[in-house]
Design an enzyme around this catalytic site. Sequence first.
Site: not given
Length: 616
Positions: A388, A456, A386, A458-459, A348, A350, A390
């Site tokens: 994530d 992803m 999974d 979006y954003d 994620g 963070t 980033e």
Amino acid sequence: MSTATPTRQRYRTRIAATLTALALPLAAMVGLASPAQAAPAATATYTKKSDWGTGFEGSWTVKNTGTTTLSSWTVEWDFPTGTKAGSAWDATLTSAGNHYTAKNLSWNGTLAPGAAVTFGFNGTGPGNPSGCKLNGGSCDGGSQPGDTAPTAPGTPVASDIKDTSAKLTWTAATDDKGVKNYDVLRDGKAVATVTGLTYTDNALAKGTSYSYAVQARDTADQTGPASGSVTVKTTGDDGGPGPQPGDQVKLGYFTNWGVYGRNYHVKNLVTSGSAAKITHINYAFGNVQGGKCTIGDAFADYDKAYTADQSVDGVADTWDQPLRGNFNQLRKLKAKYPHIKVIWSFGGWTWSGGFGDAAKNPAAFADSCYKLVEDPRWADVFDGIDIDWEYPNACGLTCDTSGPAALGNLASALRTKFGASNLVTAAISADGSDGGKLDLADYGTAAKSFDWYNVMTYDFFGAWDAKGPTAPHSPLTSYTGIPKAGYTSAEAIAKLKAKGVPAKKLLLGIGFYGRGWTGVTQKEPGGTATGPAAGTYEQGIEDYKVLKASCPSNGTVAGTAYAHCGTNWWSYDTPATITSKMAWSKAQGLGGAFFWEFSGDTANGELVSAIDSGLK
């Protein structure tokens, strides 16, 4: 997936890159001539962007081809009996029988020389437009009376389908001046021009689906409407695991910190009706520390005691039972809904900083993750892992310099350790720009080890640009005035396909929240602002379930809804826009969709319902 801390929900702050120009998906642009007087200063071009059998999405692009500014535009056309246009966006659409008239809105009628604007609509039926007029003249900007465009050729028939090739045959179009040749369209883009009625495409990938259509050109070089489309899947292996055709993934993220301030628990998936309408859950997040997978929030994950009224099965936890918390509730959920698979997501926004160390020893990382996911206390709860990250070899909250091959190395190690019986997936960037995040890591090679990617989408835009311009945070396609050209879902998907990722290994992302600004006076996108709008948990962001009542949508742009209420401006997806996005996803041959995250939905799960029904 989105920004996260163990105790409260935060969303990703931004996707920072420039995307490339959109490659339209299922049909080519078709200029429609008319026996009306020529209009050399502008053209109107029709695109059938997607067709899902029971309906389709149509789009018109008006372009100023003259040397003076166009102050307004009106497009008229006829549909044959049995074909109708329904809801429209970015234009006012009226009809009289089979005749349709679309007029510009207040904000998109002025076109400088060379500028263009696009509007769209949802329709039903198999027919194509005819008799197009733009401001009373011809839509091709130059046709003279009596010079009509060719008719649509017959729908292509596929034969001799092999690993990397397929043969197409179609029946001829007709034209008053004679047909000169045919453009063969693969996934909406012209790949060949031929004079005959057959074409063999020898530039295909194994085990991959393609959509073909054909359109004719006459001796005046006018292009007629596209034929119906045919889907062709080549033979052979397409790179390993992934959802199979018809097995649409419907995946939602459940956050461990949601059990605190949001008071959202596994039981809510039952009471909302969502559990019966999904196929997978990503449990977010586990941490990545010291090159290993670690627990994210021990209390929420496996220690929190649930009372009988909070529990999925109505049975309270006891002080001495071996497993409590979300893990135990997920176990009970799977017993009640055995079709659901649960995947443990690590990283994620963070916690992605830990992947740099993991990339130094992929085998050790995979071993630590396997031991944690397959811990005997909860091994039956999880069906895979999974990651994530980033972002690999790029910057997110921190910057990574692991190299382009790092993601693929981790993926290969995880697949080797977890084996074919477990799911191995990844959430990835939607930055499809030249030199952007999707170009900095080898997503094509890594895809061979993953079951699918959660893209992803979006954003793209938000109130981190405090003064605007206002823009939808999850545009499906481009639109006139988009602040950063190419920031769209369609371009991210096209980029990944071009890198060799099979369409079935791509899931379209949906946000169950909105992004918003305040100090906005303009209803339409592109307005200025004074800062982020107030949100329940964080400025500039709010759940759909709140926005639905507090700021109802009053417009749609690029497949996403927006709302202007008071001085606030929000963009978010609604059941209607999600339905359209699911139709687009199916037309693209994608493996399904995922969303961030359950607690943003209404108590009766109306957004989950839209995803479920849209993918059937």
